[in-house]
Design a protein around this motif. Sequence first.
Motif, PDB file in Angstrom:
ATOM      1  N   GLN A 197      -3.577  11.201  -6.577  1.00 10.79           N
ATOM      2  CA  GLN A 197      -3.398  11.241  -8.027  1.00 10.79           C
ATOM      3  C   GLN A 197      -3.332  12.674  -8.564  1.00 10.79           C
ATOM      4  OE1 GLN A 197      -2.896   8.284  -9.511  1.00 10.79           O
ATOM      5  NE2 GLN A 197      -3.201   7.381  -7.481  1.00 10.79           N
ATOM      6  N   PHE A 198      -3.201  13.641  -7.670  1.00  8.80           N
ATOM      7  CA  PHE A 198      -3.221  15.051  -8.057  1.00  8.80           C
ATOM      8  C   PHE A 198      -2.226  15.342  -9.178  1.00  8.80           C
ATOM      9  CE2 PHE A 198      -1.491  19.339  -7.706  1.00  8.80           C
ATOM     10  CZ  PHE A 198      -2.616  20.134  -7.659  1.00  8.80           C
ATOM     11  N   PHE A 199      -0.973  14.946  -8.993  1.00 11.28           N
ATOM     12  CA  PHE A 199       0.048  15.242 -10.000  1.00 11.28           C
ATOM     13  C   PHE A 199      -0.170  14.430 -11.267  1.00 11.28           C
ATOM     14  CE2 PHE A 199       2.602  16.187  -6.033  1.00 11.28           C
ATOM     15  CZ  PHE A 199       2.566  17.562  -6.182  1.00 11.28           C
ATOM     16  N   VAL A 200      -0.541  13.172 -11.114  1.00 10.35           N
ATOM     17  CA  VAL A 200      -0.762  12.304 -12.279  1.00 10.35           C
ATOM     18  C   VAL A 200      -1.849  12.877 -13.181  1.00 10.35           C
ATOM     19  CG1 VAL A 200      -1.523  10.004 -13.029  1.00 10.35           C
ATOM     20  CG2 VAL A 200      -0.005  10.235 -11.053  1.00 10.35           C
ATOM     21  N   LYS A 201      -2.926  13.352 -12.588  1.00 10.09           N
ATOM     22  CA  LYS A 201      -4.044  13.885 -13.368  1.00 10.09           C
ATOM     23  C   LYS A 201      -3.655  15.121 -14.176  1.00 10.09           C
ATOM     24  CE  LYS A 201      -7.701  12.223 -10.291  1.00 10.09           C
ATOM     25  NZ  LYS A 201      -8.725  12.618  -9.283  1.00 10.09           N
ATOM     26  N   ASP A 258       0.851  -1.179   0.000  1.00  6.25           N
ATOM     27  CA  ASP A 258       0.000   0.000   0.000  1.00  6.25           C
ATOM     28  C   ASP A 258       0.891   1.235   0.000  1.00  6.25           C
ATOM     29  OD1 ASP A 258      -1.800   2.023   0.439  1.00  6.25           O
ATOM     30  OD2 ASP A 258      -2.188   1.482   2.537  1.00  6.25           O
ATOM     31  N   LEU A 259       0.754   2.075  -1.026  1.00 12.56           N
ATOM     32  CA  LEU A 259       1.639   3.228  -1.134  1.00 12.56           C
ATOM     33  C   LEU A 259       1.504   4.169   0.063  1.00 12.56           C
ATOM     34  CD1 LEU A 259       1.513   4.166  -4.934  1.00 12.56           C
ATOM     35  CD2 LEU A 259       3.289   2.923  -3.686  1.00 12.56           C
ATOM     36  N   GLY A 260       0.352   4.172   0.682  1.00 15.20           N
ATOM     37  CA  GLY A 260       0.161   5.037   1.844  1.00 15.20           C
ATOM     38  C   GLY A 260       1.008   4.636   3.034  1.00 15.20           C
ATOM     39  N   ASN A 261       1.489   3.381   3.031  1.00 14.82           N
ATOM     40  CA  ASN A 261       2.287   2.899   4.158  1.00 14.82           C
ATOM     41  C   ASN A 261       3.613   2.270   3.725  1.00 14.82           C
ATOM     42  OD1 ASN A 261       0.294   3.302   6.409  1.00 14.82           O
ATOM     43  ND2 ASN A 261      -0.932   1.986   5.077  1.00 14.82           N
ATOM     44  N   CYS A 262       4.055   2.590   2.526  1.00 11.98           N
ATOM     45  CA  CYS A 262       5.255   1.974   1.971  1.00 11.98           C
ATOM     46  C   CYS A 262       6.498   2.737   2.436  1.00 11.98           C
ATOM     47  CB  CYS A 262       5.169   1.964   0.450  1.00 11.98           C
ATOM     48  SG  CYS A 262       6.558   1.165  -0.366  1.00 11.98           S
ATOM     49  N   PRO A 263       7.496   2.068   3.011  1.00 13.41           N
ATOM     50  CA  PRO A 263       8.694   2.783   3.493  1.00 13.41           C
ATOM     51  C   PRO A 263       9.412   3.559   2.398  1.00 13.41           C
ATOM     52  CG  PRO A 263       8.712   0.488   4.227  1.00 13.41           C
ATOM     53  CD  PRO A 263       7.562   0.633   3.299  1.00 13.41           C
ATOM     54  N   GLN A 264       9.404   2.996   1.178  1.00 18.06           N
ATOM     55  CA  GLN A 264      10.109   3.680   0.086  1.00 18.06           C
ATOM     56  C   GLN A 264       9.466   5.022  -0.271  1.00 18.06           C
ATOM     57  OE1 GLN A 264       9.447   0.422   0.078  1.00 18.06           O
ATOM     58  NE2 GLN A 264      11.489  -0.487   0.057  1.00 18.06           N
ATOM     59  N   VAL A 265       8.174   5.151  -0.017  1.00 23.36           N
ATOM     60  CA  VAL A 265       7.496   6.421  -0.270  1.00 23.36           C
ATOM     61  C   VAL A 265       8.035   7.487   0.683  1.00 23.36           C
ATOM     62  CG1 VAL A 265       5.281   7.623  -0.243  1.00 23.36           C
ATOM     63  CG2 VAL A 265       5.428   5.311  -1.178  1.00 23.36           C
ATOM     64  N   LYS A 266       8.193   7.121   1.919  1.00 21.64           N
ATOM     65  CA  LYS A 266       8.742   8.061   2.906  1.00 21.64           C
ATOM     66  C   LYS A 266      10.198   8.390   2.591  1.00 21.64           C
ATOM     67  CE  LYS A 266       5.582   6.465   6.508  1.00 21.64           C
ATOM     68  NZ  LYS A 266       5.461   5.794   7.827  1.00 21.64           N
ATOM     69  N   GLU A 267      10.943   7.379   2.123  1.00 26.76           N
ATOM     70  CA  GLU A 267      12.343   7.609   1.757  1.00 26.76           C
ATOM     71  C   GLU A 267      12.443   8.580   0.575  1.00 26.76           C
ATOM     72  OE1 GLU A 267      13.689   3.680   1.041  1.00 26.76           O
ATOM     73  OE2 GLU A 267      13.639   3.103   3.150  1.00 26.76           O
ATOM     74  N   GLY A 270       2.477  12.118  -4.781  1.00 25.30           N
ATOM     75  CA  GLY A 270       1.176  12.490  -4.234  1.00 25.30           C
ATOM     76  C   GLY A 270       0.930  11.859  -2.878  1.00 25.30           C
ATOM     77  N   TYR A 271       1.337  10.574  -2.749  1.00 26.79           N
ATOM     78  CA  TYR A 271       1.230   9.897  -1.448  1.00 26.79           C
ATOM     79  C   TYR A 271       2.241  10.470  -0.463  1.00 26.79           C
ATOM     80  CZ  TYR A 271      -1.996   6.255  -2.997  1.00 26.79           C
ATOM     81  OH  TYR A 271      -3.102   5.576  -3.442  1.00 26.79           O
ATOM     82  N   ALA A 272       3.465  10.710  -0.925  1.00 27.63           N
ATOM     83  CA  ALA A 272       4.512  11.218  -0.042  1.00 27.63           C
ATOM     84  C   ALA A 272       4.140  12.570   0.534  1.00 27.63           C
ATOM     85  CB  ALA A 272       5.828  11.316  -0.810  1.00 27.63           C
ATOM     86  N   PHE A 273       3.455  13.381  -0.269  1.00 28.31           N
ATOM     87  CA  PHE A 273       3.064  14.716   0.162  1.00 28.31           C
ATOM     88  C   PHE A 273       1.758  14.691   0.950  1.00 28.31           C
ATOM     89  CE2 PHE A 273       5.344  18.513  -0.660  1.00 28.31           C
ATOM     90  CZ  PHE A 273       4.482  19.574  -0.437  1.00 28.31           C
ATOM     91  N   GLU A 274       1.191  13.487   1.077  1.00 31.04           N
ATOM     92  CA  GLU A 274      -0.052  13.269   1.826  1.00 31.04           C
ATOM     93  C   GLU A 274      -1.186  14.147   1.312  1.00 31.04           C
ATOM     94  OE1 GLU A 274       0.988  13.733   5.961  1.00 31.04           O
ATOM     95  OE2 GLU A 274       1.937  11.757   6.045  1.00 31.04           O
ATOM     96  N   LEU A 275      -1.298  14.202  -0.017  1.00 27.58           N
ATOM     97  CA  LEU A 275      -2.377  14.969  -0.617  1.00 27.58           C
ATOM     98  C   LEU A 275      -3.708  14.253  -0.441  1.00 27.58           C
ATOM     99  CD1 LEU A 275      -0.672  16.084  -3.972  1.00 27.58           C
ATOM    100  CD2 LEU A 275      -0.871  17.377  -1.836  1.00 27.58           C
ATOM    101  N   LYS A 276      -4.767  15.020  -0.347  1.00 30.22           N
ATOM    102  CA  LYS A 276      -6.103  14.440  -0.223  1.00 30.22           C
ATOM    103  C   LYS A 276      -6.396  13.538  -1.408  1.00 30.22           C
ATOM    104  CE  LYS A 276     -10.944  15.753   0.499  1.00 30.22           C
ATOM    105  NZ  LYS A 276     -11.894  16.884   0.665  1.00 30.22           N
ATOM    106  N   ASP A 277      -5.995  13.956  -2.589  1.00 28.97           N
ATOM    107  CA  ASP A 277      -6.078  13.129  -3.789  1.00 28.97           C
ATOM    108  C   ASP A 277      -4.652  12.771  -4.209  1.00 28.97           C
ATOM    109  OD1 ASP A 277      -6.487  11.854  -6.171  1.00 28.97           O
ATOM    110  OD2 ASP A 277      -7.309  13.603  -7.226  1.00 28.97           O
TER     111      ASP A 277
END
Length: 320
Positions: A159-163, A29-38, A150-157
């Motif tokens: 997919q903000f940047f992808v969109k 889950d990208l919301g809890n993936c260590p590599q996202v935080k890294e 988007g997940y790393a920045f904890e955006l509400k969406d």
Amino acid sequence: MATTSIYASSEVEAIPVIDFSDILSGSKDLGNCPQVKELHSALSTVGFVFLTNHGIDKKMVDKVFKMSETFFTQDISAKKPFIRREHIGNDGYVCMEQESVNPTQPGDLKECYNICKTAIPCPDLLEDCIKDLFFESNKTLALKILEVMGYAFELKDPQFFVKRHQKIGQGSSESYTTLRLLYYPPLPPSLNLKPGQLRCGEHVDYGSITLLFQDPNGGLQVKKKGGGYIDVPYIDGAVLVNLGALMQQWTGDKYPATPHRVLVPDDETVKERVRQSIAFFVHPDNEVLVETIDGSNKYPPITALEDTFRRLKQSYFPVD
């Protein structure tokens, strides 16, 4: 896999190395993936990060390097028909000293070929791998990185940047995302350098993010926050990712676009070597209005197209 540093000394800022395989596998889950935080830590401090196991076949990268060298080592008469013309867009050949990414300094000692996939003639020997498979592989990786951001920045969406990057590859009339082949030719001892002239002047990239593939010949330096530079090494099979000026603006400076440059080597033997790299400059869709996502209004809103035009006009010299 934990983030590792290629610099042991605490006196320099490190460029982290992150294994991207878990993110690409979809097993976490990208919301809890260590590599996202890294990734967030790397981008919010250094602004650069190496990714390994990123999904782009090294054999394909090597093939593009060979194709690129074949194109650039042709006589200038074979390259000039493809020269970049501003009224057409960003596609095409850029000759020696035609561009200065640092507008205060003389033209850069490099040649380039830009591909936005605009419908203009492309050299046959660059057509297959670059315009289709390799371009699309970079696009896929870039969109995944933007999703992770988007997940790393904890955006509400998340997919903000992808969109806002949906028109990559539809030509510069839709997106200025550019695949750029860079060729730094041998520099003879007799060459008279102009004051301040480099292979590539100090600058920050345009757009959102950049994916960079290097050869082993070195020369790239990243500026440290406290002054001085980090020599960027070659890591076999890795892609170097850094942030562009629009991403810094979007994030209200939380993701910095770090200045970098390519030096002219002091060593005469190294100076006479060819240096190559391949960059994938990722831009938002032209009509996207970039505003600080934290609501701080630190920067005036600007469309991606307006920002790109402004920067390109500062960088290029007229050609005959």
